[in-house]
Design a protein around this motif. Sequence first.
Motif, PDB file in Angstrom:
ATOM      1  N   LEU A 136      -1.761 -12.335 -10.153  1.00  0.00           N
ATOM      2  CA  LEU A 136      -1.285 -10.961 -10.035  1.00  0.00           C
ATOM      3  C   LEU A 136      -0.977 -10.321 -11.387  1.00  0.00           C
ATOM      4  O   LEU A 136      -0.821  -9.097 -11.465  1.00  0.00           O
ATOM      5  CB  LEU A 136      -0.025 -10.908  -9.170  1.00  0.00           C
ATOM      6  N   MET A 137      -0.898 -11.097 -12.450  1.00  0.00           N
ATOM      7  CA  MET A 137      -0.492 -10.562 -13.742  1.00  0.00           C
ATOM      8  C   MET A 137      -1.501  -9.514 -14.225  1.00  0.00           C
ATOM      9  O   MET A 137      -2.667  -9.802 -14.453  1.00  0.00           O
ATOM     10  CB  MET A 137      -0.366 -11.680 -14.770  1.00  0.00           C
ATOM     11  N   ASN A 138      -1.014  -8.274 -14.340  1.00  0.00           N
ATOM     12  CA  ASN A 138      -1.858  -7.145 -14.764  1.00  0.00           C
ATOM     13  C   ASN A 138      -3.140  -7.068 -13.944  1.00  0.00           C
ATOM     14  O   ASN A 138      -4.210  -6.783 -14.475  1.00  0.00           O
ATOM     15  CB  ASN A 138      -2.173  -7.239 -16.260  1.00  0.00           C
ATOM     16  N   GLY A 139      -3.010  -7.327 -12.655  1.00  0.00           N
ATOM     17  CA  GLY A 139      -4.169  -7.316 -11.773  1.00  0.00           C
ATOM     18  C   GLY A 139      -3.994  -6.372 -10.607  1.00  0.00           C
ATOM     19  O   GLY A 139      -3.137  -5.480 -10.608  1.00  0.00           O
ATOM     20  N   TYR A 140      -4.834  -6.581  -9.594  1.00  0.00           N
ATOM     21  CA  TYR A 140      -4.805  -5.774  -8.373  1.00  0.00           C
ATOM     22  C   TYR A 140      -4.854  -6.696  -7.160  1.00  0.00           C
ATOM     23  O   TYR A 140      -5.458  -7.776  -7.204  1.00  0.00           O
ATOM     24  CB  TYR A 140      -6.002  -4.830  -8.295  1.00  0.00           C
ATOM     25  N   ILE A 141      -4.234  -6.250  -6.076  1.00  0.00           N
ATOM     26  CA  ILE A 141      -4.393  -6.853  -4.759  1.00  0.00           C
ATOM     27  C   ILE A 141      -5.182  -5.867  -3.896  1.00  0.00           C
ATOM     28  O   ILE A 141      -4.908  -4.660  -3.914  1.00  0.00           O
ATOM     29  CB  ILE A 141      -3.040  -7.152  -4.093  1.00  0.00           C
ATOM     30  N   TYR A 142      -6.138  -6.383  -3.150  1.00  0.00           N
ATOM     31  CA  TYR A 142      -6.934  -5.557  -2.236  1.00  0.00           C
ATOM     32  C   TYR A 142      -6.578  -5.931  -0.806  1.00  0.00           C
ATOM     33  O   TYR A 142      -6.670  -7.094  -0.400  1.00  0.00           O
ATOM     34  CB  TYR A 142      -8.427  -5.787  -2.482  1.00  0.00           C
ATOM     35  N   LEU A 143      -6.133  -4.932  -0.019  1.00  0.00           N
ATOM     36  CA  LEU A 143      -5.771  -5.129   1.382  1.00  0.00           C
ATOM     37  C   LEU A 143      -6.525  -4.125   2.244  1.00  0.00           C
ATOM     38  O   LEU A 143      -6.857  -3.023   1.782  1.00  0.00           O
ATOM     39  CB  LEU A 143      -4.264  -4.932   1.591  1.00  0.00           C
ATOM     40  N   THR A 144      -6.750  -4.482   3.468  1.00  0.00           N
ATOM     41  CA  THR A 144      -7.374  -3.552   4.417  1.00  0.00           C
ATOM     42  C   THR A 144      -6.595  -3.540   5.718  1.00  0.00           C
ATOM     43  O   THR A 144      -5.951  -4.530   6.089  1.00  0.00           O
ATOM     44  CB  THR A 144      -8.840  -3.938   4.710  1.00  0.00           C
ATOM     45  N   TYR A 145      -6.674  -2.413   6.402  1.00  0.00           N
ATOM     46  CA  TYR A 145      -6.071  -2.283   7.728  1.00  0.00           C
ATOM     47  C   TYR A 145      -7.055  -1.534   8.611  1.00  0.00           C
ATOM     48  O   TYR A 145      -7.488  -0.422   8.286  1.00  0.00           O
ATOM     49  CB  TYR A 145      -4.748  -1.524   7.674  1.00  0.00           C
ATOM     50  N   ASN A 146      -7.425  -2.149   9.723  1.00  0.00           N
ATOM     51  CA  ASN A 146      -8.395  -1.572  10.653  1.00  0.00           C
ATOM     52  C   ASN A 146      -7.637  -0.845  11.758  1.00  0.00           C
ATOM     53  O   ASN A 146      -7.002  -1.474  12.607  1.00  0.00           O
ATOM     54  CB  ASN A 146      -9.292  -2.658  11.244  1.00  0.00           C
ATOM     55  N   ALA A 147      -7.669   0.494  11.710  1.00  0.00           N
ATOM     56  CA  ALA A 147      -6.918   1.302  12.674  1.00  0.00           C
ATOM     57  C   ALA A 147      -7.830   1.707  13.832  1.00  0.00           C
ATOM     58  O   ALA A 147      -8.982   2.109  13.630  1.00  0.00           O
ATOM     59  CB  ALA A 147      -6.354   2.543  12.006  1.00  0.00           C
ATOM     60  N   SER A 148      -7.295   1.619  15.027  1.00  0.00           N
ATOM     61  CA  SER A 148      -8.070   1.983  16.212  1.00  0.00           C
ATOM     62  C   SER A 148      -8.185   3.490  16.384  1.00  0.00           C
ATOM     63  O   SER A 148      -9.040   3.974  17.123  1.00  0.00           O
ATOM     64  CB  SER A 148      -7.417   1.374  17.457  1.00  0.00           C
ATOM     65  N   ARG A 149      -7.319   4.238  15.677  1.00  0.00           N
ATOM     66  CA  ARG A 149      -7.344   5.692  15.772  1.00  0.00           C
ATOM     67  C   ARG A 149      -6.705   6.275  14.512  1.00  0.00           C
ATOM     68  O   ARG A 149      -6.039   5.575  13.749  1.00  0.00           O
ATOM     69  CB  ARG A 149      -6.593   6.172  17.002  1.00  0.00           C
ATOM     70  N   SER A 150      -6.917   7.541  14.318  1.00  0.00           N
ATOM     71  CA  SER A 150      -6.262   8.253  13.227  1.00  0.00           C
ATOM     72  C   SER A 150      -4.797   8.467  13.589  1.00  0.00           C
ATOM     73  O   SER A 150      -4.488   8.920  14.705  1.00  0.00           O
ATOM     74  CB  SER A 150      -6.957   9.590  12.987  1.00  0.00           C
ATOM     75  N   GLN A 151      -3.887   8.136  12.688  1.00  0.00           N
ATOM     76  CA  GLN A 151      -2.467   8.299  12.979  1.00  0.00           C
ATOM     77  C   GLN A 151      -1.645   8.285  11.698  1.00  0.00           C
ATOM     78  O   GLN A 151      -2.099   7.827  10.642  1.00  0.00           O
ATOM     79  CB  GLN A 151      -1.977   7.201  13.922  1.00  0.00           C
ATOM     80  N   ASN A 152      -0.430   8.770  11.795  1.00  0.00           N
ATOM     81  CA  ASN A 152       0.514   8.725  10.677  1.00  0.00           C
ATOM     82  C   ASN A 152       1.178   7.360  10.618  1.00  0.00           C
ATOM     83  O   ASN A 152       1.405   6.716  11.643  1.00  0.00           O
ATOM     84  CB  ASN A 152       1.589   9.803  10.832  1.00  0.00           C
ATOM     85  N   ALA A 153       1.502   6.951   9.397  1.00  0.00           N
ATOM     86  CA  ALA A 153       2.216   5.685   9.201  1.00  0.00           C
ATOM     87  C   ALA A 153       3.034   5.795   7.925  1.00  0.00           C
ATOM     88  O   ALA A 153       2.888   6.741   7.137  1.00  0.00           O
ATOM     89  CB  ALA A 153       1.236   4.515   9.121  1.00  0.00           C
ATOM     90  N   LEU A 154       3.906   4.822   7.720  1.00  0.00           N
ATOM     91  CA  LEU A 154       4.668   4.699   6.475  1.00  0.00           C
ATOM     92  C   LEU A 154       4.255   3.400   5.813  1.00  0.00           C
ATOM     93  O   LEU A 154       4.231   2.348   6.445  1.00  0.00           O
ATOM     94  CB  LEU A 154       6.168   4.690   6.753  1.00  0.00           C
ATOM     95  N   LEU A 155       3.921   3.486   4.537  1.00  0.00           N
ATOM     96  CA  LEU A 155       3.505   2.315   3.770  1.00  0.00           C
ATOM     97  C   LEU A 155       4.633   1.921   2.841  1.00  0.00           C
ATOM     98  O   LEU A 155       5.097   2.728   2.030  1.00  0.00           O
ATOM     99  CB  LEU A 155       2.238   2.630   2.970  1.00  0.00           C
ATOM    100  N   ASN A 156       5.079   0.679   2.963  1.00  0.00           N
ATOM    101  CA  ASN A 156       6.146   0.163   2.115  1.00  0.00           C
ATOM    102  C   ASN A 156       5.617  -1.047   1.358  1.00  0.00           C
ATOM    103  O   ASN A 156       5.304  -2.078   1.951  1.00  0.00           O
ATOM    104  CB  ASN A 156       7.364  -0.224   2.958  1.00  0.00           C
TER     105      ASN A 156
END
Length: 807
Positions: free
Chosen positions: A93-113
Amino acid sequence: MDRTLRLALFLLFTAVTSSYGQKEYEFKTGLAVTQCHRYGREAITTDHLAYSLYTGRLQLPREYVKLFTDTGKDFMWKKIEVDSTGKFRGEVLMNGYIYLTYNASRSQNALLNVTGNIMLYFNGEPRGGDIYSDGWMTLPVKLKRGVNEIFIRCGNFSRWQGVKARLLFPEKTVLLGIEDATLPHVVIGRSKEDLPGAVVIINSSDKTLDGLSITANLNGKITDTPVAAVSPSTIRKAGFYFNTANVSAKGDHSCDLQLKQFGRVLDDRSLVITAVNADQHQSHTFVSDIDGSVQYYGVAPYRGKEDEKPALFLSVHGAGVQAIGQARAYQPKDWGVLVAPTNRRPRGFNWEDWGRIDALEVLEHATEKFTPDPERIYLTGHSMGGHGTWYLGATHPDKWAAIAPCAGYPTLTAYGSADGRIPDSARTDIEKTLLRASNASNVLALARNYKNHGVYIFHGDEDRTVPVRFARQMRDTLGTFHPDFSYYEYPGGSHWFGNESVDWPPLFEYFRWHTLKHDSAVNVVDFTTANPAISSTFRWASVIQQHQPLAYSNIHLSRDKTTRTITGTTRNVAMLKMDLNDFNTGDTVSISLDSENVRYLVTADREVYLSHASDWRVVASQNPKHKNALRSGPFKEAFRHRMIFVYGTAGKASEDEWGYNKARYDAEVWYYRGNGAVDIIRDQDFNPAKYPDRGIVLYGNSATNSAWNKLLNECPIQVFPDRVTLGAETFRGIDLATYFVWPRPDSDVASVAVISGTGLAGLNATEANQYFAAGSGFPDYMIFSLEMLKSGAEGIKAAGFFGNDWR
């Protein structure tokens, strides 16, 4: 449905419910790539992922897929999983990036923490980060149907502190957040007025929320406070007032809050207001002139005689320390009140930039509230606050009778911190110009300013966090010229060895011996500054303009009131002001500067301006439209005077989207780093007359932002969709970016900060907002290409400073 199944489903639902009553999804697996970016305390940045993203070359991350190659080494994505604490960790992780994905069944609002990160991209949009894992940085996002991509930028802290990511699914689109509340104490018998506090408003909708108010009910006393608009899909810290008339008992009191829009309740929360006795440690709040947000400071109260004026000790805290915690480290004194400002956050700005302004704002508020003896004002601090003491002591040497840095380091060049160090060398003239913009941070170059007050250096001799060599360095530096300093190494002392680390009796005895002389008693001025807009005045003399911006300026003046003469030398001073209050109207004062003689007849205003071009001459006054101590740049200076972020809506859809996303991102970073709040408005809603004397941060170029010609019509820098002009010089391309400052034409104090680019690629190149890193050097203007994200300094086309007439 039988009772057992219903109970099982209930338990499952409550297991993924947050404090807002929301379902929750935690990310547990992802991909990571290391050592692909460099961000620090400078304008030059590199980021291979951002470069690939903005050039359209970013391949879909998969395990063992290469992101980039450097010096023959391939940097590839690797699988990563959370540990038992639910966090991603490790050297990758040092001076790097993490790649994550989330497969949503529909368009919707969310909060990302997300915690432990510098920033992130959500479906390509830049969003603020939570580098210190505070936990309350909750960002509204719009999930699209299908795969949603998150790239999380990690820093040095991330590898051991860990990164945690989760999605929350709110039941409401608008929420009140109280986890990051800014609140004062109610002081029994003293707090009679309405007091300001602040909480966070979370707007998950795709519309601007206006017509807002917060209703506070404290023990039956109800107060309504109008609240500024909150932009779509973002957060804002909002100030409100509460009435303390019904608080008469020490302890905790429940205050009920309602967030309303045009009178309709959107959300409600309860928070705790604590009442203390007047002799207890306490917090006070105020509204900051930097951005109109609510800030606070801690107090260790004066316990002396009420008919005597107390001394005032300004104590600046270390990294991660709350201001009230700093105040509580001191026993209340019977001869002075101790006041601890916040630096805007527990880590904030290292007491530089807006941290410096916060300290001075608190000093002003505390002076008004506690009416201390003006001859007994002292400065001290620990660790990062030790650095703050060195910095504030050198930058504003006429404010303190004595200073006492504890376990401090002098410069961010030698020690640094979470944002890294200020570079100490440059390869090219452009790099030298960028470093010159950080000169105000170098207290070693300002060290002779310390001789104007007493200095007590205190350090543990076994400190491994801030090694004692920093204290010894400053002892040796002061030893060459300072007539009055004291030095003590605490035997066996670590970085923190209890409250004596700051509340050290001999230190306060040293303070007792020192008083601040009145200006009329000081006849010798020896003062150095790097930027008059930061620090211009010592006693009765002020540097108003420099010949070479942000190079060091010095004045050494001697005054003889009997012979009515002032003699001295200057270095890098284009305009000088002297107060003549100790002479009489009608006196003829003989002034000799750099062996040039000027005679001046003292007028009723008791001041004289002298300008130096080829020789020294008396001038009527300073021109407020020229550079002066109230406004002279560089770029970061515009982020004050209750600044407004104005984004363009006159370009292509992608350019307009960039404008809002960049303004929102900067506002989120400002909130996190500076506990701040900013108005974000569209160019078409910007009317200069509606926002007089306020700083403006403009996003876009002359074609995409319709406010451009209202503010920048006379500016020698112009940005078009395919080129940037700098006076007679033209730079062509659709990947050019620029940061620059310009005086607001309808104001004598406010400035315009411009964040601009040519095509979309150039606009995207401005994303790296290291201007919020303390001490980072940004000159008046800087032009660069997207190539900087790949090759660093080689991507910079021009950088420099305007003249005193802003040419």
